[in-house]
Write a protein that holds these residues in place. Structure first.
Motif, mmCIF file in Angstrom:
data_model
loop_
_atom_site.group_PDB
_atom_site.id
_atom_site.type_symbol
_atom_site.label_atom_id
_atom_site.label_comp_id
_atom_site.label_asym_id
_atom_site.label_seq_id
_atom_site.Cartn_x
_atom_site.Cartn_y
_atom_site.Cartn_z
ATOM 1 N N GLY A 114 9.911 2.108 -33.736
ATOM 2 C CA GLY A 114 8.496 2.195 -33.388
ATOM 3 C C GLY A 114 8.057 1.006 -32.567
ATOM 4 N N SER A 115 6.783 0.980 -32.190
ATOM 5 C CA SER A 115 6.297 -0.089 -31.321
ATOM 6 C C SER A 115 6.441 -1.464 -31.966
ATOM 7 C CB SER A 115 4.835 0.169 -30.947
ATOM 8 O OG SER A 115 4.710 1.316 -30.145
ATOM 9 N N VAL A 116 5.924 -1.624 -33.196
ATOM 10 C CA VAL A 116 6.033 -2.918 -33.868
ATOM 11 C C VAL A 116 7.484 -3.212 -34.213
ATOM 12 C CG1 VAL A 116 5.385 -4.256 -35.911
ATOM 13 C CG2 VAL A 116 3.681 -2.836 -34.756
ATOM 14 N N GLY A 117 8.214 -2.199 -34.675
ATOM 15 C CA GLY A 117 9.614 -2.400 -35.031
ATOM 16 C C GLY A 117 10.465 -2.834 -33.860
ATOM 17 N N SER A 118 10.301 -2.181 -32.715
ATOM 18 C CA SER A 118 11.107 -2.550 -31.546
ATOM 19 C C SER A 118 10.740 -3.932 -31.037
ATOM 20 C CB SER A 118 10.952 -1.512 -30.435
ATOM 21 O OG SER A 118 9.621 -1.425 -29.971
ATOM 22 N N ALA A 119 9.448 -4.292 -31.151
ATOM 23 C CA ALA A 119 9.051 -5.653 -30.780
ATOM 24 C C ALA A 119 9.691 -6.663 -31.725
ATOM 25 C CB ALA A 119 7.534 -5.788 -30.808
ATOM 26 N N ALA A 120 9.692 -6.357 -33.026
ATOM 27 C CA ALA A 120 10.287 -7.269 -34.004
ATOM 28 C C ALA A 120 11.781 -7.434 -33.768
ATOM 29 C CB ALA A 120 10.027 -6.756 -35.419
ATOM 30 N N VAL A 121 12.471 -6.343 -33.415
ATOM 31 C CA VAL A 121 13.899 -6.439 -33.111
ATOM 32 C C VAL A 121 14.135 -7.428 -31.974
ATOM 33 C CG1 VAL A 121 15.881 -5.213 -32.137
ATOM 34 C CG2 VAL A 121 14.514 -4.131 -33.937
ATOM 35 N N GLN A 122 13.400 -7.249 -30.887
ATOM 36 C CA GLN A 122 13.629 -8.081 -29.707
ATOM 37 C C GLN A 122 13.254 -9.541 -29.943
ATOM 38 O OE1 GLN A 122 12.603 -5.693 -25.858
ATOM 39 N NE2 GLN A 122 11.430 -4.778 -27.532
ATOM 40 N N LEU A 123 12.162 -9.777 -30.666
ATOM 41 C CA LEU A 123 11.768 -11.153 -30.955
ATOM 42 C C LEU A 123 12.771 -11.817 -31.895
ATOM 43 C CD1 LEU A 123 7.895 -10.770 -31.388
ATOM 44 C CD2 LEU A 123 9.140 -11.611 -29.389
ATOM 45 N N ALA A 124 13.286 -11.055 -32.864
ATOM 46 C CA ALA A 124 14.283 -11.614 -33.781
ATOM 47 C C ALA A 124 15.576 -11.942 -33.052
ATOM 48 C CB ALA A 124 14.551 -10.632 -34.923
ATOM 49 N N ARG A 126 -2.713 -15.616 -37.997
ATOM 50 C CA ARG A 126 -2.167 -14.760 -36.939
ATOM 51 C C ARG A 126 -1.224 -15.551 -36.033
ATOM 52 N NH1 ARG A 126 -4.189 -9.788 -36.532
ATOM 53 N NH2 ARG A 126 -6.160 -9.295 -37.579
ATOM 54 N N ALA A 127 -0.268 -14.840 -35.449
ATOM 55 C CA ALA A 127 0.705 -15.451 -34.537
ATOM 56 C C ALA A 127 0.225 -15.313 -33.096
ATOM 57 C CB ALA A 127 2.076 -14.795 -34.722
ATOM 58 N N ILE A 128 -0.952 -15.876 -32.831
ATOM 59 C CA ILE A 128 -1.560 -15.748 -31.505
ATOM 60 C C ILE A 128 -0.682 -16.391 -30.431
ATOM 61 C CG2 ILE A 128 -3.555 -16.402 -30.114
ATOM 62 C CD1 ILE A 128 -4.109 -14.158 -32.107
ATOM 63 N N TYR A 129 0.052 -17.430 -30.798
ATOM 64 C CA TYR A 129 0.909 -18.122 -29.839
ATOM 65 C C TYR A 129 1.879 -17.180 -29.144
ATOM 66 C CZ TYR A 129 4.784 -17.538 -33.043
ATOM 67 O OH TYR A 129 5.763 -16.975 -33.823
ATOM 68 N N ALA A 130 2.214 -16.067 -29.807
ATOM 69 C CA ALA A 130 3.223 -15.147 -29.276
ATOM 70 C C ALA A 130 2.770 -14.490 -27.979
ATOM 71 C CB ALA A 130 3.566 -14.083 -30.315
ATOM 72 N N LEU A 131 1.455 -14.396 -27.747
ATOM 73 C CA LEU A 131 0.974 -13.807 -26.492
ATOM 74 C C LEU A 131 1.476 -14.600 -25.293
ATOM 75 C CD1 LEU A 131 -2.759 -12.889 -27.250
ATOM 76 C CD2 LEU A 131 -0.707 -11.515 -27.584
ATOM 77 N N GLY A 162 5.667 -13.679 -22.435
ATOM 78 C CA GLY A 162 5.774 -13.544 -20.990
ATOM 79 C C GLY A 162 7.126 -13.958 -20.447
ATOM 80 N N SER A 163 7.653 -15.071 -20.920
ATOM 81 C CA SER A 163 8.948 -15.540 -20.419
ATOM 82 C C SER A 163 10.070 -14.603 -20.842
ATOM 83 C CB SER A 163 9.229 -16.962 -20.915
ATOM 84 O OG SER A 163 9.286 -17.007 -22.333
ATOM 85 N N LEU A 164 9.963 -14.009 -22.043
ATOM 86 C CA LEU A 164 10.965 -13.042 -22.476
ATOM 87 C C LEU A 164 10.932 -11.797 -21.598
ATOM 88 C CD1 LEU A 164 10.609 -13.221 -26.369
ATOM 89 C CD2 LEU A 164 12.379 -14.273 -24.949
ATOM 90 N N ILE A 165 9.729 -11.351 -21.253
ATOM 91 C CA ILE A 165 9.596 -10.180 -20.385
ATOM 92 C C ILE A 165 10.205 -10.462 -19.022
ATOM 93 C CG2 ILE A 165 7.912 -8.777 -19.123
ATOM 94 C CD1 ILE A 165 6.096 -9.068 -21.646
ATOM 95 N N GLU A 166 9.873 -11.607 -18.446
ATOM 96 C CA GLU A 166 10.342 -11.933 -17.103
ATOM 97 C C GLU A 166 11.852 -12.149 -17.056
ATOM 98 O OE1 GLU A 166 8.116 -10.767 -15.509
ATOM 99 O OE2 GLU A 166 6.988 -12.290 -14.438
ATOM 100 N N SER A 167 12.446 -12.510 -18.188
ATOM 101 C CA SER A 167 13.899 -12.696 -18.224
ATOM 102 C C SER A 167 14.639 -11.435 -18.667
ATOM 103 C CB SER A 167 14.256 -13.851 -19.172
ATOM 104 O OG SER A 167 13.872 -13.552 -20.504
#
Length: 300
Positions: free
Chosen positions: A146-156, A249-254, A258-263
């Motif tokens: 899912g959306s949150v799950g796939s984000a959590a996978v990539q961040l982990a 909240r993990a506001i810092y993640a916003l 960006g750098s993860l997306i660009e890479s």
């Protein structure tokens, strides 16, 4: 300005597009001309009367657009910049929105893709933070496709963790592209996880709320090693932490995503887009669960 609003609780049919006064930013805030706004499960819970009880209510907590007004003491952003972020006032599904927290839109993203990010990224990062996921951890993510799950996978994965992710067999190829080792959920989930991780897993994040907290506790060895974001009653029953935004909240993640997306290390699929005038249909689609990926409203 045009905005999504409801004056009574109920189904999607209570949603209307109305004219409301244009907002202005307070100190530390910015205003954007909204180009896209995310749609989340919290929106239909709000519409159903499961959250705030006052009426009428406007809609939306995340948006992307172009900065057109700055509040006092705002630095690091200028009129005309493309940004995405959170609207604490819950009025982001509108032609203009005030943002409390924001970050530059990565150059590779359009407004719709950026508007899909804030809630998903913050929620996923918060869960990983509360679990203490880091380099060398082995983490099981229940509901990984899912959306949150796939984000959590990539961040982990970006933190150096080994990720085992549950999902239906049709999602396994997708999960592999994210860096997870996929396993099917269901009666055999525990055995399947142990087949790929014989010593169990260090930590588990439940974003699906599918009634598997006892299995996650068994796999990690302790309820203290499990967090759920979707099973409040189960958390109370089994002594598992339930992750809430009001606990920090993990506001810092916003800014960091960006750098993860660009890479090329982070992406979030858009499930479907709708014009603002079709916000009720966006709710119907979202509540049906038929579409994988974020739903986004587009504002001309």
């Amino acid at each position: 300005m045009k905005a999504a609003q409801f004056s009574q609780f109920g189904g999607p049919e209570v949603l209307e597009i109305v004219d409301i006064p244009q907002p202005h930013p307070a100190s530390g805030q910015i205003r954007i001309a909204v180009r896209a706004a995310g749609v989340n499960a919290s929106d239909w819970k709000k519409r159903q009367g499961l959250m705030d009880q006052e009426l009428p209510q406007t809609m939306g907590y995340e948006a992307a657009g172009i900065v057109d007004e700055l509040g006092e003491d705002v630095t690091g952003v200028a009129i005309g910049d493309r940004v995405f972020g959170f609207s604490g006032g819950g009025s982001a599904q509108a032609e203009s929105a005030v943002l409390d927290y924001y970050a530059p839109i990565p150059s590779s993203l359009d407004f719709a893709a950026a508007a899909a990010l804030p809630a998903v990224v913050e929620t996923a990062a918060r869960g990983l933070d509360q679990l203490g996921v880091g380099d060398g951890s082995t983490v099981l993510i229940n509901g990984a496709s899912g959306s949150v799950g796939s984000a959590a996978v990539q961040l982990a994965v970006a933190r150096g963790a080994r990720v085992v992710g549950t999902g239906s067999p049709g999602t396994h190829d997708y999960l592999r592209t994210l860096g997870a080792e996929p396993v099917a959920y269901g009666d055999q989930m525990t055995e399947l996880v142990r087949a790929v991780a014989p010593d169990g897993v260090d930590l588990a994040l439940d974003v699906a709320g599918s009634g598997v907290l006892p299995e996650l506790i068994d796999l990690t060895g302790s309820p203290d090693q499990v967090i759920t974001m979707a099973d409040f009653s189960g958390a109370q029953e089994y002594g598992v932490r339930f992750s809430r935004g009001d606990s920090g909240r993990a506001i810092y993640a916003l800014a960091q995503v960006g750098s993860l997306i660009e890479s090329g290390k982070f992406s979030l699929p858009i499930g479907q887009t709708f014009p603002l005038a079709e916000v009720a249909e966006a709710h119907r689609v979202g509540e049906s669960g038929r579409v994988r990926g974020k739903l986004v409203l587009l504002i001309d």
